[in-house]
Design a protein around this motif. Structure first.
Motif, PDB file in Angstrom:
ATOM      1  N   SER A   1     -18.130  16.673 -91.705  1.00 26.97           N
ATOM      2  CA  SER A   1     -18.473  17.988 -91.142  1.00 26.97           C
ATOM      3  C   SER A   1     -17.626  18.354 -89.923  1.00 26.97           C
TER       4      SER A   1
ATOM      5  N   SER B   1     -22.251  24.320 -93.249  1.00 30.38           N
ATOM      6  CA  SER B   1     -23.386  23.474 -93.609  1.00 30.38           C
ATOM      7  C   SER B   1     -23.474  23.358 -95.121  1.00 30.38           C
TER       8      SER B   1
ATOM      9  N   GLU C   1     -27.721  21.781 -93.919  1.00 30.34           N
ATOM     10  CA  GLU C   1     -27.471  20.537 -93.182  1.00 30.34           C
ATOM     11  C   GLU C   1     -26.065  20.588 -92.567  1.00 30.34           C
ATOM     12  N   THR C   2     -26.000  20.658 -91.239  1.00 31.38           N
ATOM     13  CA  THR C   2     -24.700  20.854 -90.596  1.00 31.38           C
ATOM     14  C   THR C   2     -23.933  19.550 -90.384  1.00 31.38           C
ATOM     15  N   SER C   3     -24.613  18.451 -90.554  1.00 27.66           N
ATOM     16  CA  SER C   3     -23.943  17.174 -90.338  1.00 27.66           C
ATOM     17  C   SER C   3     -23.851  16.397 -91.650  1.00 27.66           C
ATOM     18  N   PHE C   4     -22.625  16.167 -92.100  1.00 27.64           N
ATOM     19  CA  PHE C   4     -22.433  15.354 -93.301  1.00 27.64           C
ATOM     20  C   PHE C   4     -21.181  14.510 -93.151  1.00 27.64           C
TER      21      PHE C   4
ATOM     22  N   SER D   1     -21.653  10.912 -97.709  1.00 23.90           N
ATOM     23  CA  SER D   1     -22.938  11.558 -97.993  1.00 23.90           C
ATOM     24  C   SER D   1     -22.962  11.981 -99.466  1.00 23.90           C
TER      25      SER D   1
ATOM     26  N   SER E   1     -25.375  22.125-104.849  1.00 19.78           N
ATOM     27  CA  SER E   1     -25.487  22.507-103.443  1.00 19.78           C
ATOM     28  C   SER E   1     -24.620  23.695-103.046  1.00 19.78           C
TER      29      SER E   1
END
Ligand code: ZN
Ligand code: ZN
Length: 244
Positions: A46, A92, A96-99, A103, A109
């Motif tokens: 990310s 995102s 979800e902004t953190s990947f 992951s 998605s």
């Protein structure tokens, strides 16, 4: 002579540098990777995502197997002083902004990208996966739009079963919210997120404000066609029959 040589070297340098960049953007050897549950490996970090330009970023996600994107153009570039056009503001996956590279997410998605831009608006890239599409809008996100326009937003994504439900609360057709959308439902519920998935023929109902009367599911009035046998009329859209 000396100047010329310098020029040549400089050009060569640009050429080589250019090759390096091109080689990078080709992103060789990357293919989608799935785990044993059929989930897709993100293969992107990310933090690093933000260093790419929009087109490059989408290209990279596509190469990794992502097919659904929503791009928000922030319309915040005026003189190019604070932010540059086409720079990524945020990204995102399904909110979800953190990947990380390792992951795993659902292959359906949605990648949400917001970008600094001169123009405003949204862009949607949708592809159905096993007959499912992301809905892309929150239940109240189309509020205030003309009902047909709201329906078209969802049709453009690929949904095929759009109907309209009249909330008969306008005094007259001059009311400010006449024919305007007030939320929509999917499969009889407003309980979903913009990245929720539904079958392409899910029942989508656009609720809209109008005056009292009888309305068709197409958002217009019933269009009755006379039946042969008796004094009955059937609406060509919803199949409602009227006897006289
Ligand atoms: Zn609303
Ligand atoms: Zn009808």
């Amino acid at each position: 002579m000396k100047t010329k040589k310098f020029k040549t070297i400089f050009i060569n340098f640009i050429y080589i540098f250019g090759l390096v960049i091109t080689g990078c953007s080709e992103d060789p050897g990357i293919v989608p990777i799935y785990d044993d549950k059929g989930r897709l490996q993100v293969q992107m970090d990310s933090e690093k995502c933000k260093t790419y330009q929009l087109e490059e970023l989408i290209k990279r996600f596509k190469k990794r197997g992502f097919v659904n994107f929503r791009i928000s153009y922030l319309q915040d570039v005026y003189l190019g002083i604070f932010v540059k056009e086409n720079e990524i503001d945020s990204i995102s996956i399904n909110g979800e902004t953190s990947f990380k590279n390792n992951s795993f997410v659902d292959e359906k998605s949605v990648v949400f990208i917001s970008i600094h831009s001169k123009k405003g608006g949204y862009e949607y890239i949708t592809n159905s996966v096993n007959g499912y599409l992301p809905i892309m809008y929150q239940p109240h996100e189309l509020d205030g739009k003309d009902k047909i326009e709201a329906g078209n937003c969802l049709k453009q994504l690929g949904f095929v079963n759009i109907s309209y439900y009249p909330i008969q609360d306008c005094w007259n057709d001059g009311s400010s919210n006449f024919n305007k959308t007030d939320s929509f439902q999917v499969n009889y519920t407003p309980d979903f997120r913009e990245y929720s998935f539904f079958q392409i023929d899910s029942v989508i109902r656009i609720n809209y404000h109008t005056v009292k009367g009888e309305y068709c599911t197409n958002g217009l009035n019933h269009e009755y066609i006379k039946n042969n046998n008796d004094n009955s009329f059937t609406c060509s859209t919803c199949g409602k029959t009227l006897y006289i």
